[in-house]
Motif scaffolding. Structure first.
Motif, mmCIF file in Angstrom:
data_model
loop_
_atom_site.group_PDB
_atom_site.id
_atom_site.type_symbol
_atom_site.label_atom_id
_atom_site.label_comp_id
_atom_site.label_asym_id
_atom_site.label_seq_id
_atom_site.Cartn_x
_atom_site.Cartn_y
_atom_site.Cartn_z
ATOM 1 N N UNK A 17 39.961 -20.977 77.879
ATOM 2 C CA UNK A 17 40.225 -20.154 76.700
ATOM 3 C C UNK A 17 41.239 -20.843 75.797
ATOM 4 N N UNK A 18 40.929 -20.850 74.527
ATOM 5 C CA UNK A 18 41.842 -21.382 73.521
ATOM 6 C C UNK A 18 42.387 -20.176 72.754
ATOM 7 N N UNK A 19 43.689 -19.918 72.900
ATOM 8 C CA UNK A 19 44.263 -18.696 72.331
ATOM 9 C C UNK A 19 45.447 -19.047 71.443
ATOM 10 N N UNK A 20 45.537 -18.385 70.321
ATOM 11 C CA UNK A 20 46.717 -18.555 69.468
ATOM 12 C C UNK A 20 46.964 -17.224 68.748
ATOM 13 N N UNK A 21 48.186 -17.052 68.313
ATOM 14 C CA UNK A 21 48.515 -15.785 67.650
ATOM 15 C C UNK A 21 49.400 -16.021 66.450
ATOM 16 N N UNK A 22 49.211 -15.195 65.435
ATOM 17 C CA UNK A 22 50.068 -15.195 64.252
ATOM 18 C C UNK A 22 50.922 -13.948 64.265
ATOM 19 N N UNK A 23 52.195 -14.104 63.946
ATOM 20 C CA UNK A 23 53.073 -12.947 63.841
ATOM 21 C C UNK A 23 53.036 -12.431 62.407
ATOM 22 N N UNK A 24 52.646 -11.172 62.243
ATOM 23 C CA UNK A 24 52.589 -10.550 60.916
ATOM 24 C C UNK A 24 53.566 -9.380 60.910
ATOM 25 N N UNK A 25 54.809 -9.624 60.498
ATOM 26 C CA UNK A 25 55.849 -8.581 60.624
ATOM 27 C C UNK A 25 55.505 -7.328 59.820
#
Lengths: 720, 155
Positions: free
Chosen positions: A502-510
């Protein structure tokens, strides 16, 4: 007015209700509670028959009766034998086990006490369980991360074994025999050869003079009498008679009641206020501004509420007065990144949306604080006694040891009570008015001004080869995250328990909406997304969702729970039209779970009929409590799949009670069957384990029943 | 001064007549068994009996309780003997956090007083407005049936 003396207060209290004391007699510090004799609860009759277990399949032995308070005994003749903070045995042989972990319904007061009682060969009927205040001797007292049993399975058994070694040594000394020739059982040590025996209480004067051994042998699992036995909660009788004491029930002489008026939108602040009309309400004594708003203090809760209604506050408009759910959703969609490109015979793409959720424990937030010149005492249902202590100490500029934290029962926690905002409010108000104060949050306060399971948006792209094997999995998350811990925490938690890269990434959107840990934290979202998307890939490959999971399972323990759940649920057997089965799994906290749900979809409505859960959580210390946690996770899963969401409009939470924050009712509860895999592995966590697998099992069952894929929660009629 | 009859005893309460019974019980009389859950009559935590009928005490002004018979959880056991439901709750290990259970018990007791052997549908109807956030519903159902059986066996 002459203040009511402590003794007088006790007398007053005793007539009408058994105030305090049932739970809190173990407070190590000077406190009101310590002075109150423990009232004997109405003694429950011995339990003759096995619990008509709600299909909890695991229990194999008859249940252990819950301990009741021992019959009144003469006063101890000398100091108790107390080789550790957890244990005291008095000269009458009454064993008191003090549990350091707060109980919010997960059953630690019972299960942790069982560990020590097991090794010490105590008579469970004669065990008293008390609750520790915040106290470093108990180590980490925070209840979070389904960690209590994992942290304490070894130490509490060791404490029991060490204490037993000391009692055996004392008995050997007293009987002039070899300790190895002695046997301990139910609080009695006997010497078979001579037929002599000594009760633990008789050994206290000698045992307490002996050194505590660094270690002592632990029992082999085949000799367990308590561990593994379905054991009803030690607090059942107190709960069922209304004598159990929660933070909300604490009453102190001269105590006043406080509520806080908080801003009407995120980021708004008090500009000015006029307290005259609030103070005109009979019973209102003070109106004071604190960090979170304006507190109204009164002689009872009702007067405080009325005073708050009358209070005139001018709020400085905050920057988020126009914020709504649509805008938040849009910013998440804009913030999520593109899943990685994949070359595969077949590509599958999907996006998923999960809402903010409130913890909404049945007991709204509250805290009793008594701030004095150079000390502070709290009574609070907290998941973090040390955190509450540190927060008060920091605010007051006191060393931690000047802050006493008496821990009550918690009327639910789900993560919410690991925070200290309500503790800080109570401390601020007590300090401002110079009196003990009970801060009470209304249900609307709790719904609107708490902190929430963060919202999240997910995009996935998966690839299948010509044979239908999963060869690509890319998952992108956008979420505000929790506090300073942004999206990366969500990404690091999105791993799969399957042989899929699995290739996982996340963006933080305050976002300005406060967020916090909620049962299973980011697994509450990733579990739904991963197990839903795996189902989508299985469907695209025209493969059976169960066999796909079984064949890809990385751990044999995961494979076992999948097979057990499928077998018990009758996976593959035909169902009537409009009904379907779905499967999902979750691996975390050192434990393994698989869930098979059966639903009926009928005219835009979903009815959850049956949920079969297989769990491997290592040694099952109290199967009755484990089944309860499974049932709770299923209830949470059904609620949050079908009913619950927190939405935002005008810069504030729209929901104010269970009238608009939908929650499961008894008639909507499916039949839950819990099957435990017998195991001799170290115990894993159980409180949160099953939750992440329930919403996807339901969504996958809805797909099986209706061909409609659920990609946002809660399910809307138009999605069916 | 208002005169109330609570668990068989006459009590004088110095409180405004519009104060909900819940707060008079908890804050003035010290009967904290009855719980505050929502204050708007939608969760059932504050359930008690008024003339034998299950009511939400957070919605009941004191003035409406005068002259009526009030039974709270503290009065559910009689002559030192637990109500069959209390016994069943303990044995079936119903409670998790336990906070809603007083309200659940009072609703269940009103149901059994009227319907000795309730069906599943009757249990659903009578217990619908009592929320348990921990998810103990399955055990509540078991315990109600167990108490009904025990009561019948005793007759």
């Amino acid at each position: 007015m002459k203040p009511i003396s402590r003794r007088r207060f006790l007398k007053l209290g005793a007539g009408t209700s058994l105030v305090l004391g049932v739970y809190l007699t173990g407070c190590a510090n000077e406190s009101l509670l310590q002075a109150i004799p423990t009232p004997p609860p109405p003694a429950p009759a011995p339990i003759p028959s096995p619990v008509p277990s709600p299909a909890a399949a695991a229990p194999t032995a008859p249940p252990m009766p819950a301990p009741s308070a021992p019959a009144p005994t003469p006063a101890p003749t000398g100091p108790a034998f107390a080789p550790s903070a957890w244990l005291a045995i008095d000269t009458n042989g009454v064993a008191t086990i003090t549990v350091g972990k707060p109980d919010m319904g997960q059953g630690v007061r019972t299960a942790l006490a069982m560990l020590l009682a097991e090794e010490l060969e105590l008579d469970w009927q004669n065990v008293r369980v008390e609750q520790a205040p915040a106290d470093r001797r108990f180590g980490n007292q925070m209840v979070a991360g389904s960690a209590s049993m994992r942290q304490l399975y070894g130490p509490l058994r060791q404490a029991g074994a060490s204490a037993l070694a000391m009692l055996l040594a004392a008995a050997a000394q007293q009987l002039q025999v070899d300790a190895a020739s002695l046997k301990a059982e139910k609080g009695i040590i006997s010497h078979a050869a001579s037929g002599r025996s000594l009760r633990y209480g008789e050994l206290v004067p000698v045992a307490r003079t002996l050194p505590v051994p660094a270690s002592a042998p632990l029992k082999a699992a085949e000799h367990f009498r308590l561990i593994g036995k379905p054991t009803p909660r030690v607090d059942n009788a107190a709960v069922a008679t209304g004598q159990a004491i929660y933070g909300m029930d604490v009453r102190l002489p001269t105590m006043r009641y406080a509520v806080v008026a908080r801003p009407p939108s995120f980021g708004s602040q008090v500009a000015s206020f006029n307290a005259d009309s609030a103070k005109a309400v009979p019973g209102v004594t003070d109106v004071v501004q604190i960090g979170s708003g304006v507190a109204v203090v009164a002689s009872n809760t009702w007067a405080a509420f009325k005073g708050r209604e009358a209070l005139q506050i001018t709020w400085q408009a905050g920057p988020y007065g126009q914020l709504d759910s649509a805008a938040i959703a849009e910013s998440l969609r804009a913030g999520v990144s593109e899943p990685a490109a994949a070359s595969a015979a077949q590509l599958v793409e999907a996006s998923y949306d999960l809402p903010y959720l409130a913890h909404a424990p049945m007991e709204p937030m509250n805290c009793v604080a008594d701030v004095r010149a150079d000390s502070c005492e709290l009574w609070v249902g907290t998941q973090s006694p040390g955190g509450a202590q540190a927060a008060a100490a920091r605010m007051l500029g006191l060393p931690a040891e000047r802050v006493t934290v008496n821990v009550t029962l918690l009327g639910g926690g789900f993560g919410r009570r690991a925070d200290t905002d309500f503790v800080e409010e109570a401390v601020a108000i007590s300090q401002a008015v110079g009196a003990p104060v009970k801060l009470v949050w209304s249900r609307a306060d709790d719904m609107q001004h708490g902190s929430f399971r963060p919202i999240s948006h997910h995009r996935l792209r998966g690839g299948l080869d010509g044979q239908g094997n999963v060869v690509a999995w890319s998952h992108r998350i956008a979420t505000p995250g929790i506090g300073g811990m942004g999206g990366q925490m969500a990404a690091s938690n999105a791993r799969l328990p399957y042989s899929i890269r699995a290739d996982v990434d996340a963006a933080t959107v305050p976002q300005p909406v406060p967020t916090w840990f909620w049962r299973a934290v980011f697994s509450s979202q990733n579990g739904f997304v991963n197990e839903s998307f795996l189902d989508e890939l299985a469907a695209a490959a025209n493969r059976d969702p169960f066999t796909v999971r079984r064949d890809l399972a990385q751990s044999p323990r995961l494979r076992t729970v999948l097979e057990l759940a499928a077998e018990k649920a009758g996976w593959g057997a035909a169902l009537p039209a409009g009904q379907g089965r779905g499967i999902a799994a979750h691996v975390e906290y050192g434990s393994f779970a698989a869930v098979v749900a059966e639903v009926r979809v009928d005219g835009g409505a979903v009815r959850v009929q049956r949920v079969v859960v297989a769990v491997d959580c290592g040694v099952a210390v109290n199967p009755l409590s484990i089944a309860a946690q499974v049932e709770g996770c299923v209830a949470d899963g059904v609620s949050t799949t079908l009913k619950s969401a927190i939405t935002i409009a005008g810069g504030q939470v729209q929901q104010t009670s269970f009238a608009d924050y939908g929650w499961l009712r008894i008639g909507e509860m499916p039949v839950v069957e819990t099957h435990l895999v017998p195991s001799s592995e170290e115990p894993g966590g159980i409180g949160e384990l099953v939750y992440p697998a329930v919403p996807p099992a339901l969504a996958n069952a809805i797909f099986a029943a209706s061909d409609r894929r659920v990609r946002r929660l809660p399910v809307r009629a138009e999605d069916l | 001064m208002l005169q109330l009859t609570i668990n068989g005893a006459s009590q004088t309460v110095d409180a405004p007549p519009d104060m909900p019974l819940l707060w008079a019980l908890r804050d003035i009389l010290g009967l904290t068994g009855t719980k505050y859950g929502c204050g708007v009559g939608v969760c059932g935590a504050c359930t008690l009996h008024l003339d034998g009928v299950a009511v939400r005490s957070c919605q009941l002004p004191l003035s409406a309780a005068v002259g009526k018979t009030i039974t709270t959880i503290e009065g559910l056991a009689t002559n030192g003997e637990l109500h069959p439901l209390q016994q069943a709750w303990i044995e079936a290990d119903v409670p998790q956090c336990g906070y809603c259970q007083v309200g659940q018990l009072m609703s269940a007791a009103a149901l059994l007083a009227k319907t000795a052997r309730p069906s599943d549908a009757e249990i659903d109807a009578a217990m619908n407005d009592n929320i348990c956030r921990c998810g103990t519903y399955q055990r509540i159902r078991v315990a109600i049936k167990q108490a009904a059986d025990a009561t019948e066996a005793r007759r």
